[in-house]
Design an enzyme around this catalytic site. Structure first.
Site, PDB file in Angstrom:
ATOM      1  N   CYS A 122     -27.381   8.377 -23.930  1.00 30.35           N
ATOM      2  CA  CYS A 122     -28.432   7.393 -24.240  1.00 30.35           C
ATOM      3  C   CYS A 122     -29.400   7.931 -25.294  1.00 30.35           C
ATOM      4  CB  CYS A 122     -29.185   7.017 -22.975  1.00 30.35           C
ATOM      5  SG  CYS A 122     -29.843   8.430 -22.097  1.00 30.35           S
ATOM      6  N   CYS A 130     -28.574   2.013 -16.095  1.00 31.52           N
ATOM      7  CA  CYS A 130     -28.997   0.619 -15.975  1.00 31.52           C
ATOM      8  C   CYS A 130     -27.872  -0.209 -15.355  1.00 31.52           C
ATOM      9  CB  CYS A 130     -29.344   0.080 -17.354  1.00 31.52           C
ATOM     10  SG  CYS A 130     -30.758   0.907 -18.096  1.00 31.52           S
TER      11      CYS A 130
HETATM   12  S1  SF4 Z   1     -28.583   0.365 -23.673  1.00 25.78           S
HETATM   13 FE1  SF4 Z   1     -29.551   2.051 -22.521  1.00 25.78          FE
HETATM   14  S2  SF4 Z   1     -31.562   1.361 -21.874  1.00 25.78           S
HETATM   15 FE2  SF4 Z   1     -30.384  -0.408 -22.532  1.00 25.78          FE
HETATM   16  S3  SF4 Z   1     -29.532  -1.233 -20.666  1.00 25.78           S
HETATM   17 FE3  SF4 Z   1     -28.000   0.132 -21.556  1.00 25.78          FE
HETATM   18  S4  SF4 Z   1     -28.381   2.123 -20.631  1.00 25.78           S
HETATM   19 FE4  SF4 Z   1     -30.192   0.864 -20.239  1.00 25.78          FE
END
Ligand code: SF4
Length: 225
Positions: free
Chosen positions: A220, A194
């Site tokens: 993640c 992201c």
């Molecule tokens: S916590 Fe995970 S899903 Fe949320 S923005 Fe960050 S990488 Fe993306």
């Protein structure tokens, strides 16, 4: 996510195939998974994984490709996805986060769970096997990853055809097949998630060192079975 235990025969088969395919080229691993699971096998693709996508598609052009749209990707990732989807006539299944994800913005405790893990779980429901681009060299958390295993978290077979590959193997495959790479690689990014949580790695650091900078987080949650 409810965990479903596989029967002993399947576990024995997976163990045997993992041993047999331990040093096999990715194409041999993919040939096995499509022969064994047919349309029940899907590829989860971040669209950095062009080499694996190209191989999988060469064996099964109708392959279903799952893309986890977290709502936070770089525009370059989405444009690249759309370009390959069009040019390669891909069957892309995009997941979207549930409404409650709005309460958990980037980097908060449940963000990855709601934007990645739960959507993937729904996308894999009823499938037999998922194929990932995970490589052992990606991170210390991945250095023992098997080629074939039972994924307890998502309750299906998990196949990592690139487990034994290096970044150089991927680069060689892309260049020798004249394939495009994620456009952010040319801007110094090494592992792309992201936008809010991805930086280019610092010189001399690993490709994934630009992920979740400043947070006590290396994964993640997709690859913790
Ligand atoms: S916590 Fe995970 S899903 Fe949320 S923005 Fe960050 S990488 Fe993306």
């Amino acid at each position: 996510m409810s965990e479903t235990a596989p029967d002993g025969a399947l576990l024995a088969e997976l163990e045997s195939e993992d041993a047999r395919l331990a040093s096999a080229p990715p194409l041999a691993v993919l040939s096995w998974v499509f022969r064994r699971f047919g349309a029940g096998a899907v590829l989860a693709c971040s669209f950095e994984d062009v080499a694996l996508l190209h191989m999988a598609r060469s064996i099964r052009p109708s392959l279903e490709v799952v893309f986890l749209d977290t709502g936070g990707h770089f525009p370059e990732t989405l444009e690249f996805l759309e370009r390959l989807e069009r040019d390669w006539s891909l069957r892309v299944v995009r997941t979207t986060p549930p409404p409650e994800a709005e309460a958990w913005p980037c980097g908060t405790a449940r963000c990855c769970e709601l934007r990645k893990v739960e959507p993937l779980s729904r996308a894999l429901h009823g499938r037999s096997a998922w194929i990932t681009a995970l490589k052992r060299v990606d991170a210390p958390t991945r250095d023992g990853a098997p080629v074939v295993s039972w994924d307890r978290r998502f309750s299906l077979v998990k196949v990592n055809p690139l487990a034994t590959w290096t970044d150089d193997d991927v680069a060689y495959y892309l260049s020798s097949h004249g394939l495009p790479e994620h456009p952010l690689w040319a801007k110094g990014y090494g592992s792309i998630g992201c936008a809010a949580m991805t930086l280019p790695p610092r010189p001399g650091e690993s490709r994934r060192s630009g992920r979740w900078v400043g947070l006590a987080k290396d994964e993640c949650g997709l690859h913790e079975s």
